[in-house]
Design a protein around this motif. Structure first.
Motif, PDB file in Angstrom:
ATOM      1  N   ARG A 175     -34.048 -19.174  31.235  1.00 27.73           N
ATOM      2  CA  ARG A 175     -34.580 -20.258  32.054  1.00 27.73           C
ATOM      3  C   ARG A 175     -35.442 -19.727  33.215  1.00 27.73           C
ATOM      4  O   ARG A 175     -36.534 -20.218  33.485  1.00 27.73           O
ATOM      5  N   SER A 184     -38.684 -18.478  31.954  1.00 23.81           N
ATOM      6  CA  SER A 184     -39.653 -19.523  31.644  1.00 23.81           C
ATOM      7  C   SER A 184     -40.316 -20.056  32.927  1.00 23.81           C
ATOM      8  O   SER A 184     -41.415 -20.584  32.891  1.00 23.81           O
ATOM      9  N   ASP A 185     -39.637 -19.894  34.061  1.00 22.36           N
ATOM     10  CA  ASP A 185     -40.265 -20.263  35.327  1.00 22.36           C
ATOM     11  C   ASP A 185     -41.434 -19.338  35.654  1.00 22.36           C
ATOM     12  O   ASP A 185     -42.373 -19.715  36.354  1.00 22.36           O
ATOM     13  N   ARG A 241     -43.161 -17.443  33.191  1.00 24.49           N
ATOM     14  CA  ARG A 241     -44.186 -17.523  32.148  1.00 24.49           C
ATOM     15  C   ARG A 241     -45.146 -18.683  32.413  1.00 24.49           C
ATOM     16  O   ARG A 241     -44.725 -19.792  32.692  1.00 24.49           O
ATOM     17  N   ARG A 276     -45.253 -28.400  35.031  1.00 22.09           N
ATOM     18  CA  ARG A 276     -44.028 -27.615  34.890  1.00 22.09           C
ATOM     19  C   ARG A 276     -43.789 -26.717  36.102  1.00 22.09           C
ATOM     20  O   ARG A 276     -42.684 -26.618  36.602  1.00 22.09           O
TER      21      ARG A 276
END
Lengths: 305, 354
Positions: B85, B88-89, B91, B122
Motif C-alpha cells: 500500500r 503504491s503511494d 508509484r 489518487r
C-alpha cells in the motif's frame, strides 16, 4: 457511434424478416393444419371447408404476406384451440417468462462474474478449482433433472419453497436457480479467461505503475475490458433463458409463454406456435443488438471497426 | 545542478525466477544509482535483465520473480521496507514509469482525460477542475497542442508518438523524483524517436528529474545519456560517463557492442558490421564460469586497445579504468579476476581460453 447504431438496427431488421419467413414456412411444412383443426374423423368436405375458412388454400407466399402484414399491425391471429386472439394470450403470460428469464440471467451474472474474477486472480488456487467444479457440474447436469432434485429437496423434504405456480416471489426462486445455474458455467469461464488475459496486459501494468489501488486496478481497468465478451454472451444466454424456460415453466407449472408454447405444440395450435417462435427470435435479435451497442459503449474501438 | 544529490540508490539487486530446470538468476547483484537531473542509460541486449531491473525498482515484478537487494532507496527511503500500500503511494507519484509499448500501455476503454486524471486524484486529491487544468498544461508541455480536444479521445484515436507523449505527460503529472523509461522509443519510428528523446531531455532540464533510461540502442545512448551502465547476462559489466564508455570501452562486451554500431563516414559501406560471436550463456542455477567465455572476437588481440585497470579496494571484481573513479568495469568470475589487471593491459583474458 450513431452510424454504427443505425447500421446495426438495419441489420437486425433484416434478420427479423428472414426469421419470420423461416418460421412461417417451417410450421406450414410440418403438418397439414386443416387436418389437425378438423379432427381425424372429419370428411374430406369438412377439411376442404376448414382449408377455405382459414385461407390454407391460397398460395403460401400470399398466406405469408397476409400473416406478416397483420403481424406488423399487432394481430398475430387467433388460437385454433382457445379461439382467443394470440396477442392477448401471449401478453397475459409474457410477464412471467420475462421475470423468470431476467431473474435467471441476473442470478447467473451475480454468481459468475465475482466467481470468475476471483478465480482469475489466483489461477489454479483452491477457489479456482472450486469454481471449475461448479462449472463442470452446471454444464453436466440436465436442467430438468436439476429442477426435479431441487423440488424434492426444498419443496418436498424441507418444505421451504412452493413447487408449482407463480403467485408469489417465492415461486420464482427454484425456477430461477434451475434456469440460471445452466448459464453460469459459460459466463464464469469466460469472465475468468477474460480477466486472466486482461490482468497480464500492458495497461494493467500502467495502472499499477500509476499507483492505483488494487480495487481500482481490478474493477475499473481490468473488469471493464474483461467483461466485454461476457456482455455479448449474457445477452445470448438471456435469449436462451427465455426460450429455455419451456422446460422449466412446464416443470414448475409457471404459466408463461414457455408453458404456452408447450401447450400449443401439443395441440398443433399453429398461430400460437408461430407467434411464440417469432417473439423468441425477436428477443434474440433485439438482445444481440443491445449487446452490440453496449459493447460499443464499453469498448469504443468496436464502433470504428 | 546540485552535485550528487542521489535520487535512486540500488545495491546488490538480484532477481531470481524459478523455472522448470531450476532457478534463473535473471539479475545478479546489480549496483546502480541515479542522481537528480541525471539520465542514466542502462544498455544491453534483449533478455539481459534490464527491464526486470526497472520493474524491480517499481515493485512491479511478476509474482513468481523473487527480488533481493542490499539497498533499494528512493531519496534515502528504503523501498524494501514499504508495504504494498505504501509503495503504491509512491508509484506514479514520486517515481513514475514509461513503458515500451505506447500502443498497448493505455487502457482502450477510457478517454485520455480519464486516465490522466487518475494519478492526480489518487496522489494529490485535486478537484476535477484543478486536475484538469494541470493535465492540459502537462499535455501542452509534452507537445500536444491544443490539448483540450485530445482529452475526450480514446487511445486508439491517437498515433503511437502521441500516445507515448501522453504516457510521458502521465509520468510527469505528480512531478516525480525519478522516471524509469523502459525502451520508450523502441516502438516508434526514427523521427518520432528523435522528438521524444529531445522532449525527455528538455523535461529533465526543466524538472531536474532523475531518469533511468533503459534501451538497447547505442545511438539513443549517445544522444541522451549522462552516464551509461552496460548490462550483460544479468550483470552490469561496465559503467561510466557516456564519453568515457564510447571512447575507452574496457569490457570486451562493451567493445563488441561498439563495433556493431554503424557510423556514417567511419565504417565502410561494404564492410560487415561487428558481431559478437557465440550465445549468451544460460544462467539457470549456480553459474560459476565466465559469462563471456567463448564469445571473443578472433581478432581481439590485434584490435586491442590497452587500458589500465586499478582495483577498487572496497568492491571485489571491480576496477577503475585509466584511474577514472567514475568509469568502472566489473568481472563476472574469479578467473577473470585473478588475471584481469595485467591480462587486460596485455590484451589477453584468462577466461578466453576456456
Amino acid at each position: 457511434m450513431i452510424v454504427y447504431t443505425i447500421k446495426r438496427i438495419f441489420v437486425a431488421f433484416l434478420i427479423l424478416l428472414v426469421v419470420s419467413g423461416l418460421t412461417f414456412s417451417l410450421s406450414h411444412l410440418s403438418a397439414d393444419p386443416a387436418l389437425t383443426i378438423a379432427g381425424e374423423q372429419a370428411s374430406d368436405e369438412d377439411i376442404e371447408a376448414v382449408r377455405k375458412l382459414y385461407g390454407f388454400d391460397k398460395p403460401v407466399v400470399e398466406q405469408y404476406f397476409n400473416w406478416l402484414s397483420s403481424a406488423l399491425q399487432g394481430d398475430l391471429g387467433k388460437s385454433y384451440h382457445y379461439k382467443a386472439p394470440v396477442v392477448e394470450m401471449i401478453s397475459g403470460r409474457i410477464g412471467t417468462t420475462m421475470t423468470l428469464g431476467f431473474l435467471a440471467i441476473l442470478f447467473a451474472l451475480v454468481v459468475s462474474i465475482p466467481l470468475g474474477t476471483i478465480a482469475a486472480m489466483r489461477p489454479n488456487s483452491i477457489i479456482d478449482r472450486f469454481a471449475l467444479l461448479l462449472a463442470v457440474f452446471g454444464q453436466a447436469l440436465p436442467t430438468f433433472w436439476f429442477a426435479l432434485m431441487m423440488i424434492i429437496l426444498f419443496g418436498v423434504w424441507l418444505r421451504w419453497l412452493p413447487i408449482s405456480g407463480n403467485t408469489s416471489w417465492a415461486h420464482f426462486v427454484m425456477p430461477t436457480i434451475a434456469l440460471g445455474y445452466y448459464a453460469t458455467p459459460a459466463l464464469m469461464r469466460l469472465t475468468r479467461a477474460g480477466m486472466i488475459e486482461v490482468l497480464s496486459s500492458d495497461y494493467i501494468r500502467t495502472a499499477k505503475a500509476k499507483g492505483l489501488l488494487p480495487v481500482s486496478v481490478l474493477f475499473k481497468h481490468a473488469l471493464r475490458n474483461a467483461i466485454i465478451p461476457v456482455v455479448a454472451l449474457a445477452a445470448v444466454w438471456f435469449g436462451f433463458m427465455l426460450g429455455g424456460s419451456i422446460v422449466i415453466e412446464t416443470i414448475f407449472n409457471l404459466k408463461g409463454i414457455g408453458w404456452l408454447s408447450y401447450d400449443a405444440l401439443l395441440r398443433s395450435d399453429l398461430p400460437v406456435v408461430q407467434a411464440i417462435v417469432l417473439i423468441f427470435a425477436s428477443f434474440y435479435v433485439i438482445l444481440t443488438l443491445f449487446a452490440d451497442l453496449l459493447n460499443a459503449y464499453l469498448d469504443p474501438r468496436i464502433s470504428v471497426r | 545542478m546540485d552535485k550528487n544529490e542521489v535520487v535512486l540508490e540500488v545495491k546488490n539487486l538480484s532477481i531470481d525466477i524459478p523455472v522448470s530446470q531450476g532457478v534463473l538468476h535473471a539479475v545478479d547483484k546489480v549496483n546502480l544509482h541515479v542522481d537528480r537531473g541525471e539520465i542514466l542509460c542502462v544498455v544491453g541486449e534483449s533478455g539481459c535483465g534490464k527491464s526486470l531491473t526497472s520493474l524491480a525498482i517499481m515493485g512491479l515484478l511478476p509474482k513468481n520473480a523473487q527480488r533481493s537487494a542490499e539497498m533499494l532507496e528512493l531519496k534515502q527511503e528504503d523501498l524494501q521496507k514499504l508495504t504494498e500500500r505504501q509503495l503504491s503511494d509512491i508509484r506514479g507519484n514520486r517515481m513514475a514509469m514509461i513503458f515500451q509499448e505506447p500502443m498497448t500501455s493505455l487502457n482502450p476503454s477510457f478517454t485520455i482525460e480519464n486516465q490522466l486524471l487518475e494519478p492526480l486524484f489518487r496522489h494529490r486529491g485535486l478537484s476535477k477542475h484543478d486536475a484538469r487544468s494541470l493535465v492540459i498544461e502537462m499535455l501542452e508541455l509534452v507537445g500536444i497542442k491544443p490539448a483540450e480536444p485530445r482529452l475526450r479521445q480514446y487511445p486508439h484515436q491517437l498515433s503511437g508518438g502521441l500516445r507515448q507523449r501522453v504516457m510521458i505527460a502521465m509520468s510527469l503529472l505528480c512531478n516525480p523524483d525519478l522516471i524509469i523509461a523502459d525502451e520508450p522509443t523502441t516502438a516508434l519510428d526514427v523521427t518520432i524517436q528523435a522528438q521524444i528523446l529531445e522532449l525527455m531531455m528538455g523535461l529533465r532540464e526543466k524538472f531536474k528529474t532523475g531518469i533511468l533510461f533503459i534501451t538497447h540502442d547505442m545511438g539513443v545512448v549517445a544522444n541522451i545519456a549522462d552516464r551509461v551502465a552496460v548490462m550483460y547476462a544479468g550483470q552490469i559489466v561496465e559503467e561510466g560517463p557516456v564519453a568515457e564508455i564510447f571512447d575507452n570501452p574496457a569490457h570486451p562486451y562493451t567493445r563488441g557492442l561498439m563495433s556493431c554500431i554503424p557510423v556514417p563516414g567511419k565504417v565502410d559501406r561494404d564492410s560487415a558490421l561487428g558481431t559478437i560471436p557465440g550465445m549468451v550463456p544460460s544462467i539457470v542455477n549456480e553459474f560459476q564460469s565466465c559469462r563471456f567465455a567463448g564469445r571473443w572476437d578472433e581478432n581481439y588481440e590485434e584490435n586491442f586497445t590497452p587500458c589500465n585497470l586499478t582495483e577498487v579496494s572496497t568492491e571485489k571484481r571491480s576496477f577503475k579504468v585509466n584511474s577514472n573513479k567514475n568509469h568502472l568495469v566489473h568481472f563476472c568470475c574469479d578467473q577473470c579476476l585473478d588475471q584481469s589487471q595485467h591480462t587486460l593491459t596485455e590484451g589477453r583474458w584468462l577466461c578466453r581460453t576456456q
